[in-house]
Design a protein around this motif. Structure first.
Motif, PDB file in Angstrom:
ATOM      1  N   LEU A  35      30.528  36.288  44.569  1.00 33.51           N
ATOM      2  CA  LEU A  35      31.546  36.073  45.593  1.00 33.51           C
ATOM      3  C   LEU A  35      32.795  35.401  45.026  1.00 33.51           C
ATOM      4  CD1 LEU A  35      31.827  36.608  48.583  1.00 33.51           C
ATOM      5  CD2 LEU A  35      30.650  34.465  49.039  1.00 33.51           C
ATOM      6  N   GLU A  36      32.583  34.548  44.025  1.00 32.91           N
ATOM      7  CA  GLU A  36      33.723  33.805  43.444  1.00 32.91           C
ATOM      8  C   GLU A  36      34.710  34.738  42.722  1.00 32.91           C
ATOM      9  OE1 GLU A  36      32.114  31.314  40.292  1.00 32.91           O
ATOM     10  OE2 GLU A  36      31.946  33.145  39.080  1.00 32.91           O
ATOM     11  N   LEU A  37      34.314  35.986  42.496  1.00 35.13           N
ATOM     12  CA  LEU A  37      35.217  36.927  41.815  1.00 35.13           C
ATOM     13  C   LEU A  37      36.237  37.538  42.761  1.00 35.13           C
ATOM     14  CD1 LEU A  37      32.764  38.888  39.464  1.00 35.13           C
ATOM     15  CD2 LEU A  37      34.194  36.913  38.942  1.00 35.13           C
ATOM     16  N   VAL A  38      36.113  37.216  44.050  1.00 30.91           N
ATOM     17  CA  VAL A  38      36.988  37.839  45.051  1.00 30.91           C
ATOM     18  C   VAL A  38      37.906  36.776  45.654  1.00 30.91           C
ATOM     19  CG1 VAL A  38      37.029  39.155  47.208  1.00 30.91           C
ATOM     20  CG2 VAL A  38      35.198  39.536  45.555  1.00 30.91           C
ATOM     21  N   ASP A  39      39.214  37.096  45.656  1.00 31.57           N
ATOM     22  CA  ASP A  39      40.187  36.136  46.200  1.00 31.57           C
ATOM     23  C   ASP A  39      40.284  36.198  47.715  1.00 31.57           C
ATOM     24  OD1 ASP A  39      41.604  34.872  43.776  1.00 31.57           O
ATOM     25  OD2 ASP A  39      41.476  36.984  43.267  1.00 31.57           O
ATOM     26  N   GLY A  40      39.852  37.308  48.312  1.00 30.74           N
ATOM     27  CA  GLY A  40      39.924  37.399  49.770  1.00 30.74           C
ATOM     28  C   GLY A  40      39.402  38.743  50.251  1.00 30.74           C
ATOM     29  N   HIS A  41      39.158  38.821  51.558  1.00 25.01           N
ATOM     30  CA  HIS A  41      38.516  40.006  52.149  1.00 25.01           C
ATOM     31  C   HIS A  41      39.294  40.498  53.358  1.00 25.01           C
ATOM     32  CE1 HIS A  41      34.612  39.272  50.040  1.00 25.01           C
ATOM     33  NE2 HIS A  41      35.101  38.046  50.015  1.00 25.01           N
TER      34      HIS A  41
ATOM     35  N   ARG B 132      40.717  39.301  36.280  1.00 24.18           N
ATOM     36  CA  ARG B 132      41.042  37.934  36.731  1.00 24.18           C
ATOM     37  C   ARG B 132      41.493  37.069  35.557  1.00 24.18           C
ATOM     38  NH1 ARG B 132      39.129  36.047  41.697  1.00 24.18           N
ATOM     39  NH2 ARG B 132      38.602  34.079  40.700  1.00 24.18           N
ATOM     40  N   GLU B 133      40.850  37.270  34.394  1.00 22.19           N
ATOM     41  CA  GLU B 133      41.284  36.516  33.204  1.00 22.19           C
ATOM     42  C   GLU B 133      42.720  36.870  32.844  1.00 22.19           C
ATOM     43  OE1 GLU B 133      38.363  37.342  30.172  1.00 22.19           O
ATOM     44  OE2 GLU B 133      36.838  36.292  31.385  1.00 22.19           O
ATOM     45  N   ALA B 134      43.110  38.124  33.150  1.00 19.42           N
ATOM     46  CA  ALA B 134      44.482  38.577  32.856  1.00 19.42           C
ATOM     47  C   ALA B 134      45.467  38.144  33.954  1.00 19.42           C
ATOM     48  CB  ALA B 134      44.490  40.093  32.700  1.00 19.42           C
ATOM     49  N   GLY B 135      44.952  37.407  34.954  1.00 13.00           N
ATOM     50  CA  GLY B 135      45.848  36.854  35.979  1.00 13.00           C
ATOM     51  C   GLY B 135      45.943  37.663  37.265  1.00 13.00           C
ATOM     52  N   MET B 136      45.173  38.754  37.349  1.00 11.98           N
ATOM     53  CA  MET B 136      45.188  39.563  38.576  1.00 11.98           C
ATOM     54  C   MET B 136      44.438  38.852  39.699  1.00 11.98           C
ATOM     55  SD  MET B 136      46.424  42.686  38.392  1.00 11.98           S
ATOM     56  CE  MET B 136      47.302  43.405  37.026  1.00 11.98           C
ATOM     57  N   LYS B 137      44.882  39.101  40.931  1.00 13.15           N
ATOM     58  CA  LYS B 137      44.106  38.681  42.102  1.00 13.15           C
ATOM     59  C   LYS B 137      43.272  39.891  42.527  1.00 13.15           C
ATOM     60  CE  LYS B 137      46.047  34.625  43.014  1.00 13.15           C
ATOM     61  NZ  LYS B 137      45.263  33.474  42.563  1.00 13.15           N
ATOM     62  N   VAL B 138      42.076  39.632  43.002  1.00 17.76           N
ATOM     63  CA  VAL B 138      41.199  40.735  43.406  1.00 17.76           C
ATOM     64  C   VAL B 138      40.768  40.526  44.863  1.00 17.76           C
ATOM     65  CG1 VAL B 138      39.002  41.911  42.942  1.00 17.76           C
ATOM     66  CG2 VAL B 138      40.404  41.071  41.042  1.00 17.76           C
ATOM     67  N   TYR B 139      41.087  41.517  45.688  1.00 17.58           N
ATOM     68  CA  TYR B 139      40.730  41.467  47.108  1.00 17.58           C
ATOM     69  C   TYR B 139      39.844  42.661  47.449  1.00 17.58           C
ATOM     70  CZ  TYR B 139      44.238  37.853  47.946  1.00 17.58           C
ATOM     71  OH  TYR B 139      44.957  36.673  47.926  1.00 17.58           O
TER      72      TYR B 139
ATOM     73  N   GLU C 241      38.143  52.167  32.834  1.00 15.94           N
ATOM     74  CA  GLU C 241      39.226  53.096  32.471  1.00 15.94           C
ATOM     75  C   GLU C 241      40.606  52.561  32.845  1.00 15.94           C
ATOM     76  OE1 GLU C 241      38.109  56.836  34.261  1.00 15.94           O
ATOM     77  OE2 GLU C 241      36.214  56.806  33.192  1.00 15.94           O
ATOM     78  N   LEU C 242      40.642  51.442  33.555  1.00 13.97           N
ATOM     79  CA  LEU C 242      41.948  50.873  33.913  1.00 13.97           C
ATOM     80  C   LEU C 242      42.436  50.008  32.770  1.00 13.97           C
ATOM     81  CD1 LEU C 242      41.725  49.706  37.633  1.00 13.97           C
ATOM     82  CD2 LEU C 242      42.836  51.730  36.703  1.00 13.97           C
ATOM     83  N   TYR C 243      43.664  50.240  32.363  1.00 15.27           N
ATOM     84  CA  TYR C 243      44.247  49.459  31.265  1.00 15.27           C
ATOM     85  C   TYR C 243      45.363  48.580  31.821  1.00 15.27           C
ATOM     86  CZ  TYR C 243      47.092  48.305  27.227  1.00 15.27           C
ATOM     87  OH  TYR C 243      47.837  47.635  26.305  1.00 15.27           O
ATOM     88  N   LEU C 244      45.192  47.278  31.620  1.00 15.91           N
ATOM     89  CA  LEU C 244      46.224  46.335  32.073  1.00 15.91           C
ATOM     90  C   LEU C 244      47.142  46.043  30.906  1.00 15.91           C
ATOM     91  CD1 LEU C 244      44.438  46.023  34.524  1.00 15.91           C
ATOM     92  CD2 LEU C 244      44.443  43.567  34.183  1.00 15.91           C
ATOM     93  N   PRO C 245      48.437  46.363  31.016  1.00 15.10           N
ATOM     94  CA  PRO C 245      49.337  46.131  29.884  1.00 15.10           C
ATOM     95  C   PRO C 245      49.312  44.681  29.408  1.00 15.10           C
ATOM     96  CG  PRO C 245      50.461  47.295  31.656  1.00 15.10           C
ATOM     97  CD  PRO C 245      49.102  46.936  32.159  1.00 15.10           C
ATOM     98  N   SER C 246      49.048  43.739  30.368  1.00 16.66           N
ATOM     99  CA  SER C 246      49.085  42.319  29.998  1.00 16.66           C
ATOM    100  C   SER C 246      47.825  41.865  29.256  1.00 16.66           C
ATOM    101  CB  SER C 246      49.234  41.474  31.265  1.00 16.66           C
ATOM    102  OG  SER C 246      48.232  41.859  32.174  1.00 16.66           O
ATOM    103  N   SER C 247      46.741  42.701  29.309  1.00 18.28           N
ATOM    104  CA  SER C 247      45.503  42.248  28.654  1.00 18.28           C
ATOM    105  C   SER C 247      45.372  42.914  27.302  1.00 18.28           C
ATOM    106  CB  SER C 247      44.297  42.605  29.523  1.00 18.28           C
ATOM    107  OG  SER C 247      44.148  44.003  29.557  1.00 18.28           O
ATOM    108  N   THR C 248      44.472  42.367  26.473  1.00 19.45           N
ATOM    109  CA  THR C 248      44.300  42.956  25.135  1.00 19.45           C
ATOM    110  C   THR C 248      43.114  43.904  25.121  1.00 19.45           C
ATOM    111  OG1 THR C 248      43.111  40.954  24.589  1.00 19.45           O
ATOM    112  CG2 THR C 248      45.367  41.181  23.768  1.00 19.45           C
TER     113      THR C 248
ATOM    114  N   THR D 294      49.968  43.120  40.695  1.00 21.49           N
ATOM    115  CA  THR D 294      49.391  41.777  40.497  1.00 21.49           C
ATOM    116  C   THR D 294      48.103  41.599  41.303  1.00 21.49           C
ATOM    117  OG1 THR D 294      50.785  40.979  42.310  1.00 21.49           O
ATOM    118  CG2 THR D 294      51.618  40.648  40.063  1.00 21.49           C
ATOM    119  N   VAL D 295      47.822  42.605  42.147  1.00 23.04           N
ATOM    120  CA  VAL D 295      46.655  42.521  43.038  1.00 23.04           C
ATOM    121  C   VAL D 295      45.856  43.819  42.933  1.00 23.04           C
ATOM    122  CG1 VAL D 295      45.927  42.486  45.466  1.00 23.04           C
ATOM    123  CG2 VAL D 295      47.830  41.032  44.722  1.00 23.04           C
TER     124      VAL D 295
END
Ligand SMILES: CSCCC(=O)C(=O)COP(=O)(O)O
Ligand SMILES: [Mg+2]
Length: 261
Positions: free
Chosen positions: A173-179, A143-150, A254-261, A11-12
């Motif tokens: 900067l708004e694309l990052v949930d935390g550092h 992020r649209e698929a619900g992932m958090k990005v740190y 190259e990363l495929y998120l099963p939850s995204s289309t 999820t992250v």
């Protein structure tokens, strides 16, 4: 195109910067030379400021810890009575910074000073951080698929925010949930990843860490974090064992998120 399926429990996404989101050349040819060329003048100009004195205290503490290392450069203790010659002290700090940078050390003390020095250059628009072209579109999609990005980099949190806030792609900067930086621990130590998971409020197996450095990947893996090693132009080569052991990607696309289309 090669596709790496992201495990459903993830999820992250935790991102390294140098060699992962950003070319090593940008760090080595732009960021680091800026520090080397300007450190003496920076110290001369800001010496009396509290922030600069804090940086010097941290560097001095690090120098004490490093005193057993070959070629280590000491920073003399301040007497506290104002009788010290600032020029002598400044030269010692400059020499220490040069020595640490010659070894590409990732100490919190060095990274804090570097971040403070880059601040002026980024804010004045003299520097813009480079990101590989696949980074921003992929992060938006995750992020649209619900992932958090740190972000987890040896560069200080302040420096990380400067890079993301002043990039060739604009303010991202708004694309990052935390550092996270080395204040949480070093990137080659597995406890750091446990602490990051606790700080985010998830389990280590909910995190996918993307890095170019196999020692960092091994430490994260030991903590139960999922990892993929990012192969980018200019990155250090991997051994055959590393190539076999780790999942490798050459682009975030190259990363495929099963939850995204
Ligand atoms: C804010 S990143 C500046 C680059 C830097 O100082 C550095 O040490 C990069 O380390 P990373 O952990 O991102 O590979
Ligand atoms: Mg890196």
């Amino acid at each position: 195109m090669v596709v790496l399926s992201v495990p459903a429990e993830v999820t992250v996404i935790l991102l390294d910067i140098e060699g992962t989101t950003t070319p090593i050349a940008f760090v080595k040819d732009i960021l680091f030379p800026y520090v080397k060329e300007n450190v003496e003048e920076y110290l001369q100009t800001h010496w009396e400021e509290e922030e600069c004195q804090q940086d010097v205290r941290l560097l001095r503490k690090q120098a004490e810890e490093d005193s057993h290392l070959d070629g280590a450069v000491p920073i003399p203790a301040a007497s506290g009575n104002g009788a010290d010659d600032p020029q002598w002290m400044i030269q010692a700090v400059v020499d220490n910074v040069y020595w640490q940078m010659s070894l590409d050390r990732k100490t919190t003390a060095l990274k804090q000073l570097q971040g403070h020095m880059w601040r002026a250059a980024f804010k004045a628009g003299h520097m813009k951080a480079e990101f590989f072209e696949d980074v921003v579109p992929a992060v938006r999609k995750w992020r649209e698929a619900g992932m958090k990005v740190y972000v987890y980099s040896s560069g200080s949190v302040e420096a990380q925010k400067l890079l993301f806030g002043h990039s060739t792609e604009g303010d991202i900067l708004e694309l990052v949930d935390g550092h996270f930086d080395t204040k949480i621990g070093h990137k080659v130590e597995s406890e750091s990843y446990q602490k990051i998971a606790s700080s985010i409020g998830c389990s280590t197996n909910n995190i996918l860490f993307l890095t170019d450095v196999s020692r960092e990947a091994s430490a994260a893996e030991e903590a139960g974090v999922h990892v993929a090693v990012v192969v980018r132009p200019g990155n250090a080569g991997l051994t055959d064992d590393e190539k076999t052991h780790f999942s490798l990607i050459t682009s975030f696309s190259e990363l495929y998120l099963p939850s995204s289309t």
